[in-house]
Each structure stands twice: as structure tokens, then as C-alpha cells.
Design a protein around this motif. Sequence first.
Motif: not given
Length: 273
Positions: A185-194, A214-222, A261-267
Motif C-alpha cells: 500500500h505504501a508503494r502504491r499510494h505514497t512517494g519517496g523513502a518509506i 505520491a507524485p500525483e498528489g495526496r493519498m485518497p481519503s477513502d 500517510s502513516r500506517l500504524l499497527l499496534r499490538l
Amino acid sequence: MATPEPRSDMVLLDAMSDELELINIGGAGGRMTETADAAVSRLAREINIVLGRLDDAERCTRTALEEQRRVGADAAHALRTPVAALRAELEEARMNPGRTDLDGLLSRTLGAVDRLQEVIRELRLLADPPKPSGDGDAVDLAALVETELSRCVSTRPLVLSGGTGVFVTADRCRLRRALAIMLRHARRHTGGAIYVRVRQSGGIAELSLAAGPAPEGRMPSDTCRLDTARTDRCLGLGSVWGIAHALDGAFTVQGTPCGGSRLLLRLPLAPAS
């Protein structure tokens, strides 16, 4: 011979029986009335506890059925796009066989098949939920992430930081799957280093992936609608949410000030040995 007077406790029990029948007719939510009689009142309380459990079970069943319907709708939506792309490509090639670029056709159709395989893997993951919290093995989340990233082939920089020895109780294969979905998901919807970080905060282990827009703009809110996972691109994140939920954790998608964007998994951390 005189007829004996009915015992007062029998009268109360008959009244309780009538009330319970009315509750059964009225549906969920009804409760027995407690009386001044201690023994009968205690029985009424026990019956109310059972009625409460039945109400909870009914709510869980309704929720499960609704979730099953939603997953079916998600699957239909996610599968429709690659299937439609395959049909369009093949029909175009059949109508214009002499003008068909075979290499290009094979490349595009194989891409659609890859997407179908991704969706099927995620649907299988949803159909086979992870073990409940406490039933898995103690897994060093930091070591697992480091190992998986070392095997990962990426055209974008992957920057890992955080502590070591962050243990959680979980199914190792499902943690790998969750990480793979988050990376994809990060590769598809963000840009630069992860930027990947593993740390512990109190009694919680945190795995986060952050990157710029991402180069085309902000990650879609949905894509943030993890509770319903209604869109094709969110089906995978819905699987991560399901894994986190089954392990008494949480999964969120957060925006960043720079538009990424930031994906956060908490366990929960594994209990100390």
C-alpha cells in the motif's frame, strides 16, 4: 374439605413465567422484574443475566452476518476491475488480431491476473481469521520486520529504525502478511523513502510505515475507511485491520503534515516470561 390456599411463592413463579413469555414475544431487550421476595428476586436476576447473554449473542450474530455481506460486496467490487480489464483486452485482440501487440497484450493481461491473485489471497486471509490473542507464539516483531525488509526488493529506499526485542503473541505468518500488505500500500499510494519503525510504548508494540505524498498528489481519503473497507484499494488494509482486531490490537491510517500517510499497527506486548 376446604381447598388449600395457593402458596405465595407459587403465585410469584407463575407471574414470572407469564412475564418471561411476554419477553419472548416482545424480542430482545426485555428483562424480568425483581420482587421483594429474596429467593424469587435472586432467580429473576439469574434469568436476566442469561437474557443479557442471549442478547449479546444475537447482536454478535447480526454483526457477523452484516460483515459477511460486506465482505461479499468488497470481493465483487475488487474482482470486477481486473476481470473487466481482461475482457476488454481480449475482446479488442479478437476484433483486431492483425493490429494486436502480443507482448503488450500479455503484459497487461498478466498484470490483471496478478491483481486477481492478490485479491484472492486477501479474501482467503479474511475467510481464515488469525488465532485469538494468547493462542500464538511469542514473536520478536522487530526481528521479523528486519528480516522481511532484508529480503524485500524495492526501487524506493526502506529506512528501518526502532528498538529490538519487541515481542508480541501472534501468528508469525500473519504478521508477515500484514507487513507485506502495508508495504504494498505504501508503494502504491505514497512517494519517496518509506520509513519503517518498530518500538514499544508502555504495554503496546507499534509497527509504523510513513512516507510522503505520491507524485500525483495526496493519498485518497477513502483509503482511511478501515471499518468498512469499501474500495478496491482498501481491501488489503481491511485484512490488516482484521488481523489487528483479532489480536486485541488496532490499525489506523493517519495523514502527515507534508501530505503523505502513516500506517500504524499496534499490538499488545507478549507477557513477560
